[in-house]
Scaffold this active site. Structure first.
Site, short mmCIF file in Angstrom:
data_model
loop_
_atom_site.label_atom_id
_atom_site.label_comp_id
_atom_site.label_asym_id
_atom_site.label_seq_id
_atom_site.Cartn_x
_atom_site.Cartn_y
_atom_site.Cartn_z
N GLU A 211 19.00 4.57 -40.35
CA GLU A 211 19.00 3.47 -41.26
C GLU A 211 18.64 4.29 -42.68
O GLU A 211 18.15 5.22 -42.84
CB GLU A 211 16.84 3.28 -41.00
CG GLU A 211 16.17 2.14 -42.55
CD GLU A 211 15.30 2.34 -41.93
OE1 GLU A 211 14.03 3.46 -41.48
OE2 GLU A 211 14.12 1.19 -42.18
N LYS B 137 15.64 -6.35 -40.82
CA LYS B 137 14.37 -5.42 -40.46
C LYS B 137 12.96 -6.98 -40.45
O LYS B 137 13.08 -7.49 -41.49
CB LYS B 137 13.77 -4.16 -40.87
CG LYS B 137 12.61 -3.50 -40.98
CD LYS B 137 12.90 -1.89 -41.75
CE LYS B 137 11.89 -1.47 -41.31
NZ LYS B 137 12.26 0.48 -42.31
N CYS C 123 13.87 0.78 -37.70
CA CYS C 123 12.81 1.42 -37.88
C CYS C 123 11.31 0.71 -36.96
O CYS C 123 10.98 1.12 -35.76
CB CYS C 123 12.59 2.20 -39.17
SG CYS C 123 11.42 3.62 -38.88
N1 LIG Z 1 11.50 3.41 -41.90
C1 LIG Z 1 10.35 3.21 -41.31
O1 LIG Z 1 10.16 1.64 -41.16
N2 LIG Z 1 9.31 4.18 -41.13
C2 LIG Z 1 8.79 3.68 -41.20
C3 LIG Z 1 7.42 5.01 -40.50
C4 LIG Z 1 7.55 5.54 -38.67
O2 LIG Z 1 7.15 4.07 -38.03
O3 LIG Z 1 7.60 6.05 -38.37
#
Ligand SMILES: NC(=O)NCCC(=O)O
Length: 383
Positions: free
Chosen positions: A118, A195, A232
């Protein structure tokens, strides 16, 4: 970071007697998958350039009416290359150079589709809540420098590239999005997938920067199979995976940036569960290393201000529809995981377990429609 564990797999190999280890793998990782033979030149390049290289084979049964649909997928995890105080374009160029090195090795390994982590072209600076210089890392998905760089790589190596970046959308008022750009093996930009879910947990202050995506659950019919990208935090939402699968995704990539304290115990479960529940392959990619920022920031938890987010634990891995999974890449080093998969395994597993056939989608749709209305009354029966 000193003292960080290399990987769960290395720990188990060190402490479990070899006779018992096979059984431990079977219970933890499902049906045994075979290591993939990778060229010596690839292993040599990986050790020279200091990254973990692993390869695995996900096989399917032979069919009479369909040929095997074999595809090689590459997952790349990497640290940032320069301190976060260096000029923005130099940081981006250093990351481009590192990725070019690793993609070169992926090409030697015959990889057809590669996915990066990401927001791979920048430090994960959203923890800071500062706008400059971090918003300067945002680029056009269609013709930004990172997309152009990936187009060259894709053409050179005849490889589909999934390139997750911070997108600057100049057509819509310079809006920022967290976007995966899909580049065909011809070098053409096929499209983008944004996203859908933005975290509001810990130092993941991403809602300060960009909006929830509006591209829905697109699937890209590439030369090597139907792919989708669940970025993510979307991996915590079973319906998000499900909708990509409803649109026909055979491989769902999950480019991520997440840290040990928050999510490491969830990491091996969610994407693997999604592969099982949706009869598809899932590819989980996490950033690696600890990134330092010049200005201290607080986490809104009464604790002292600090300069880093915590350790991004890598551990990228692939899960198959039959529940088997690959070991994870290193928790501390850059890495390339190559997985050869026969996509016929998706339909074979579906024919065995029938989750798609037995799902009561009309019932869920009707009940969900009601549950999202302001006058919704939960269906609870009381004495
Ligand atoms: N980049 C992101 O969405 N991180 C959130 C934390 C997670 O989902 O573990």
């Amino acid at each position: 970071m000193a003292g960080e564990l290399e990987s769960l797999e290395k720990l188990l190999e060190k402490h479990i007697p070899s006779d018992d280890l096979k059984e431990v793998w079977r219970l933890l990782y499902g049906k045994q998958i075979r290591p993939l033979n990778l060229p010596n030149s690839a292993s040599q390049a990986a050790s020279k350039e200091g990254f973990d290289l692993q390869g695995y084979l996900f096989e399917a049964a032979q069919e009479q009416t369909r040929r095997p649909r074999t595809v090689r997928v590459g997952l790349i995890q990497n640290k940032i290359q320069l301190p976060t105080t260096e000029p923005v374009t130099e940081q981006i160029s250093a990351l481009h150079r590192r990725i070019a090195e690793i993609v070169e090795v992926a090409a030697t390994c015959g990889v057809n589709i590669v996915c990066f982590q990401e927001a791979w072209s920048m430090p994960f600076a959203f923890c800071t809540r500062e706008k400059l210089p971090w918003t300067e890392f945002a680029e056009s998905a269609e013709d930004g420098m990172t997309t152009k760089f990936c187009q060259e790589l894709a053409k050179k190596h005849n490889m589909v590239i999934v390139s997750p970046i911070l997108e600057r959308d100049s057509v819509h008022g310079d809006t920022l999005w967290n976007t995966a750009v899909i580049i065909s093996n011809t070098g053409a930009v096929m499209g983008k997938s944004r996203k859908n879910h933005i975290p509001r947990v810990g130092d993941f202050n991403e809602s300060t920067y960009y909006m929830e995506g509006n591209t829905g659950h697109r699937v890209f019919q590439t030369a090597f199979g139907k792919i989708a990208v669940n970025i993510c935090y979307g991996r915590h939402h079973p319906l998000n995976w499900f909708m990509y699968s409803m649109n026909g995704a055979e491989i769902i990539f999950n480019p991520s940036a997440t840290i040990g304290e928050l999510s490491e115990s969830l990491w091996p479960i969610e994407a693997r569960n999604a592969a099982i529940a949706n009869h598809c392959f899932t590819c989980s990619i996490n950033r690696v290393g600890t990134e330092h920022f010049e200005n201290e920031f607080t986490s809104g938890d009464g604790k002292k201000a600090h300069h880093d987010f915590g350790h991004f634990y890598g551990s990228s891995y692939v899960s198959a529809p039959d529940g088997s999974r690959s070991p994870g890449l290193s928790r501390v080093r850059d890495g390339l995981l190559v997985a050869e998969m026969d996509l016929n395994l998706c339909r074979q597993t579906s024919d065995k377990w029938n989750f798609k056939m037995t799902g009561r989608y009309e019932m869920y749709a009707e009940e969900l429609t009601k549950a999202t209305q302001p006058d919704f009354k939960p269906n609870i029966i009381r004495e």
